[in-house]
Write a protein that holds these residues in place. Sequence first.
Motif, PDB file in Angstrom:
ATOM      1  N   VAL A 114       0.869  -1.171   0.000  1.00 35.22           N
ATOM      2  CA  VAL A 114       0.000   0.000   0.000  1.00 35.22           C
ATOM      3  C   VAL A 114       0.905   1.220   0.000  1.00 35.22           C
ATOM      4  O   VAL A 114       1.886   1.272   0.743  1.00 35.22           O
ATOM      5  N   ALA A 115       0.564   2.201  -0.801  1.00 33.96           N
ATOM      6  CA  ALA A 115       1.348   3.430  -0.866  1.00 33.96           C
ATOM      7  C   ALA A 115       0.474   4.633  -0.562  1.00 33.96           C
ATOM      8  O   ALA A 115      -0.632   4.771  -1.110  1.00 33.96           O
ATOM      9  N   GLN A 116       0.952   5.455   0.324  1.00 34.12           N
ATOM     10  CA  GLN A 116       0.318   6.743   0.592  1.00 34.12           C
ATOM     11  C   GLN A 116       1.371   7.777   0.218  1.00 34.12           C
ATOM     12  O   GLN A 116       2.312   8.002   0.979  1.00 34.12           O
ATOM     13  N   PRO A 117       1.233   8.380  -0.947  1.00 35.56           N
ATOM     14  CA  PRO A 117       2.322   9.190  -1.498  1.00 35.56           C
ATOM     15  C   PRO A 117       2.577  10.500  -0.776  1.00 35.56           C
ATOM     16  O   PRO A 117       3.644  11.101  -0.945  1.00 35.56           O
ATOM     17  N   GLU A 118       1.636  10.954   0.015  1.00 39.26           N
ATOM     18  CA  GLU A 118       1.792  12.243   0.702  1.00 39.26           C
ATOM     19  C   GLU A 118       1.994  12.019   2.196  1.00 39.26           C
ATOM     20  O   GLU A 118       1.158  11.390   2.849  1.00 39.26           O
ATOM     21  N   ASP A 119       3.107  12.556   2.715  1.00 43.39           N
ATOM     22  CA  ASP A 119       3.326  12.471   4.160  1.00 43.39           C
ATOM     23  C   ASP A 119       2.347  13.377   4.902  1.00 43.39           C
ATOM     24  O   ASP A 119       1.912  13.055   6.003  1.00 43.39           O
ATOM     25  N   GLN A 120       2.035  14.520   4.300  1.00 41.70           N
ATOM     26  CA  GLN A 120       1.149  15.479   4.950  1.00 41.70           C
ATOM     27  C   GLN A 120       0.285  16.165   3.906  1.00 41.70           C
ATOM     28  O   GLN A 120       0.727  16.435   2.791  1.00 41.70           O
ATOM     29  N   VAL A 121      -0.950  16.414   4.306  1.00 42.96           N
ATOM     30  CA  VAL A 121      -1.889  17.166   3.479  1.00 42.96           C
ATOM     31  C   VAL A 121      -2.438  18.306   4.322  1.00 42.96           C
ATOM     32  O   VAL A 121      -2.902  18.077   5.450  1.00 42.96           O
ATOM     33  N   ASN A 122      -2.339  19.503   3.781  1.00 45.52           N
ATOM     34  CA  ASN A 122      -2.889  20.674   4.460  1.00 45.52           C
ATOM     35  C   ASN A 122      -4.103  21.167   3.684  1.00 45.52           C
ATOM     36  O   ASN A 122      -4.071  21.260   2.458  1.00 45.52           O
ATOM     37  N   VAL A 123      -5.157  21.484   4.424  1.00 48.70           N
ATOM     38  CA  VAL A 123      -6.372  21.973   3.780  1.00 48.70           C
ATOM     39  C   VAL A 123      -7.040  22.979   4.704  1.00 48.70           C
ATOM     40  O   VAL A 123      -6.949  22.862   5.936  1.00 48.70           O
ATOM     41  N   ALA A 124      -7.673  23.970   4.135  1.00 42.99           N
ATOM     42  CA  ALA A 124      -8.390  24.968   4.924  1.00 42.99           C
ATOM     43  C   ALA A 124      -9.742  24.407   5.364  1.00 42.99           C
ATOM     44  O   ALA A 124     -10.381  23.624   4.643  1.00 42.99           O
ATOM     45  N   GLU A 125     -10.144  24.805   6.551  1.00 43.43           N
ATOM     46  CA  GLU A 125     -11.438  24.353   7.071  1.00 43.43           C
ATOM     47  C   GLU A 125     -12.546  24.752   6.107  1.00 43.43           C
ATOM     48  O   GLU A 125     -12.575  25.882   5.604  1.00 43.43           O
ATOM     49  N   GLY A 126     -13.452  23.822   5.847  1.00 39.88           N
ATOM     50  CA  GLY A 126     -14.548  24.077   4.924  1.00 39.88           C
ATOM     51  C   GLY A 126     -14.269  23.643   3.498  1.00 39.88           C
ATOM     52  O   GLY A 126     -15.196  23.502   2.698  1.00 39.88           O
ATOM     53  N   ASN A 127     -12.995  23.456   3.173  1.00 40.46           N
ATOM     54  CA  ASN A 127     -12.631  23.005   1.830  1.00 40.46           C
ATOM     55  C   ASN A 127     -12.703  21.492   1.739  1.00 40.46           C
ATOM     56  O   ASN A 127     -12.576  20.792   2.754  1.00 40.46           O
ATOM     57  N   PRO A 128     -12.853  20.966   0.523  1.00 43.14           N
ATOM     58  CA  PRO A 128     -12.826  19.502   0.375  1.00 43.14           C
ATOM     59  C   PRO A 128     -11.422  18.966   0.587  1.00 43.14           C
ATOM     60  O   PRO A 128     -10.431  19.662   0.334  1.00 43.14           O
ATOM     61  N   LEU A 129     -11.337  17.731   1.062  1.00 38.86           N
ATOM     62  CA  LEU A 129     -10.031  17.116   1.284  1.00 38.86           C
ATOM     63  C   LEU A 129      -9.960  15.774   0.567  1.00 38.86           C
ATOM     64  O   LEU A 129     -10.971  15.082   0.385  1.00 38.86           O
ATOM     65  N   THR A 130      -8.755  15.429   0.155  1.00 43.00           N
ATOM     66  CA  THR A 130      -8.473  14.121  -0.433  1.00 43.00           C
ATOM     67  C   THR A 130      -7.174  13.603   0.133  1.00 43.00           C
ATOM     68  O   THR A 130      -6.175  14.325   0.141  1.00 43.00           O
ATOM     69  N   VAL A 131      -7.183  12.372   0.601  1.00 41.15           N
ATOM     70  CA  VAL A 131      -5.979  11.691   1.046  1.00 41.15           C
ATOM     71  C   VAL A 131      -5.814  10.473   0.136  1.00 41.15           C
ATOM     72  O   VAL A 131      -6.697   9.634   0.048  1.00 41.15           O
ATOM     73  N   LYS A 132      -4.653  10.376  -0.504  1.00 40.75           N
ATOM     74  CA  LYS A 132      -4.472   9.388  -1.562  1.00 40.75           C
ATOM     75  C   LYS A 132      -3.926   8.062  -1.059  1.00 40.75           C
ATOM     76  O   LYS A 132      -3.148   7.999  -0.112  1.00 40.75           O
ATOM     77  N   CYS A 133      -4.359   7.010  -1.752  1.00 44.64           N
ATOM     78  CA  CYS A 133      -3.886   5.657  -1.439  1.00 44.64           C
ATOM     79  C   CYS A 133      -3.909   4.828  -2.707  1.00 44.64           C
ATOM     80  O   CYS A 133      -4.901   4.822  -3.442  1.00 44.64           O
ATOM     81  N   THR A 134      -2.813   4.151  -2.984  1.00 45.39           N
ATOM     82  CA  THR A 134      -2.787   3.176  -4.069  1.00 45.39           C
ATOM     83  C   THR A 134      -2.322   1.847  -3.494  1.00 45.39           C
ATOM     84  O   THR A 134      -1.629   1.799  -2.486  1.00 45.39           O
ATOM     85  N   TYR A 135      -2.720   0.778  -4.133  1.00 47.97           N
ATOM     86  CA  TYR A 135      -2.394  -0.537  -3.596  1.00 47.97           C
ATOM     87  C   TYR A 135      -1.892  -1.450  -4.701  1.00 47.97           C
ATOM     88  O   TYR A 135      -2.124  -1.221  -5.888  1.00 47.97           O
ATOM     89  N   SER A 136      -1.216  -2.487  -4.270  1.00 48.21           N
ATOM     90  CA  SER A 136      -0.752  -3.521  -5.195  1.00 48.21           C
ATOM     91  C   SER A 136      -1.024  -4.852  -4.535  1.00 48.21           C
ATOM     92  O   SER A 136      -0.418  -5.192  -3.513  1.00 48.21           O
ATOM     93  N   VAL A 137      -1.967  -5.586  -5.094  1.00 44.98           N
ATOM     94  CA  VAL A 137      -2.323  -6.885  -4.529  1.00 44.98           C
ATOM     95  C   VAL A 137      -2.998  -7.697  -5.613  1.00 44.98           C
ATOM     96  O   VAL A 137      -3.690  -7.148  -6.466  1.00 44.98           O
ATOM     97  N   SER A 138      -2.782  -8.972  -5.581  1.00 44.48           N
ATOM     98  CA  SER A 138      -3.418  -9.836  -6.567  1.00 44.48           C
ATOM     99  C   SER A 138      -4.855 -10.108  -6.152  1.00 44.48           C
ATOM    100  O   SER A 138      -5.188 -10.097  -4.969  1.00 44.48           O
ATOM    101  N   GLY A 139      -5.700 -10.332  -7.108  1.00 45.64           N
ATOM    102  CA  GLY A 139      -7.079 -10.641  -6.796  1.00 45.64           C
ATOM    103  C   GLY A 139      -7.877  -9.418  -6.390  1.00 45.64           C
ATOM    104  O   GLY A 139      -7.549  -8.288  -6.746  1.00 45.64           O
ATOM    105  N   ASN A 140      -8.917  -9.658  -5.636  1.00 39.79           N
ATOM    106  CA  ASN A 140      -9.824  -8.593  -5.211  1.00 39.79           C
ATOM    107  C   ASN A 140      -9.636  -8.335  -3.722  1.00 39.79           C
ATOM    108  O   ASN A 140     -10.127  -9.089  -2.894  1.00 39.79           O
ATOM    109  N   PRO A 141      -8.938  -7.290  -3.366  1.00 40.04           N
ATOM    110  CA  PRO A 141      -8.619  -7.063  -1.953  1.00 40.04           C
ATOM    111  C   PRO A 141      -9.761  -6.412  -1.196  1.00 40.04           C
ATOM    112  O   PRO A 141     -10.664  -5.829  -1.782  1.00 40.04           O
ATOM    113  N   TYR A 142      -9.675  -6.509   0.110  1.00 40.43           N
ATOM    114  CA  TYR A 142     -10.494  -5.687   0.992  1.00 40.43           C
ATOM    115  C   TYR A 142      -9.664  -4.444   1.320  1.00 40.43           C
ATOM    116  O   TYR A 142      -8.481  -4.548   1.654  1.00 40.43           O
ATOM    117  N   LEU A 143     -10.263  -3.269   1.262  1.00 37.95           N
ATOM    118  CA  LEU A 143      -9.563  -2.011   1.473  1.00 37.95           C
ATOM    119  C   LEU A 143     -10.193  -1.266   2.634  1.00 37.95           C
ATOM    120  O   LEU A 143     -11.420  -1.260   2.781  1.00 37.95           O
TER     121      LEU A 143
END
Lengths: 115, 115
Positions: free
Chosen positions: B4-33
């Motif tokens: 599992v990779a989380q490419p950002e060590d830190q994410v800064n966002v202003a209150e009220g704004n939308p936020l996104t925290v990224k995650c990519t994975y590498s696994v065979s088959g259909n994983p549970y996330l």
Amino acid sequence: DAGVTQSPTHLIKTRGQHVTLRCSPISGHKSVSWYQQVLGQGPQFIFQYYEKEERGRGNFPDRFSARQFPNYSSELNVNALLLGDSALYLCASSSKTGSGANVLTFGAGSRLTVL
Amino acid sequence: AQSVAQPEDQVNVAEGNPLTVKCTYSVSGNPYLFWYVQYPNRGLQFLLKYITGDNLVKGSYGFEAEFNKSQTSFHLKKPSALVSDSALYFCAVRDPTSGTYKYIFGTGTRLKVLA
């Protein structure tokens, strides 16, 4: 209802000593898993026990061992402590084995410092 | 090997704004996330999971995550961030065929919501 409880919350040991960490799962949960979280990293799987049997083991040396008791509580033992064993040790419980999509419920952890 | 990779060590966002925290994975088959959140001196708290079905999963505290199989991603989102959302967020994957609760966690992303 009480959540997953772990003891002690903090402890300090010196190199070469051994440590025993304890975990009480949520009432009715029969599966206990142990994870190690080193500062700045994600938790790493150590063991899983279900109905007192080991169901999974992570990539940790034999200095790490665990067991589960008839009341489903669990102990994690670490022998011959190394500086690198300093970490937050997390216990998690679930109602079933590893089948299905049951969610793990984590305790607050035991923070071990090895000097 | 699963990862599992989380490419950002830190994410800064202003209150009220939308936020996104990224995650990519590498696994065979259909994983549970999964997404978990960790507050200081606390264990991990479950936010949401993807097993199968609708690619948009809704979870606790207004969080949601979008599963994208072609991009092997599972990004965490929230339409309007709160200061109280500031915490450490972990993405995790589990192989449902393993029979164990061996989660593979990412290294975590620290979310900072600024007032």
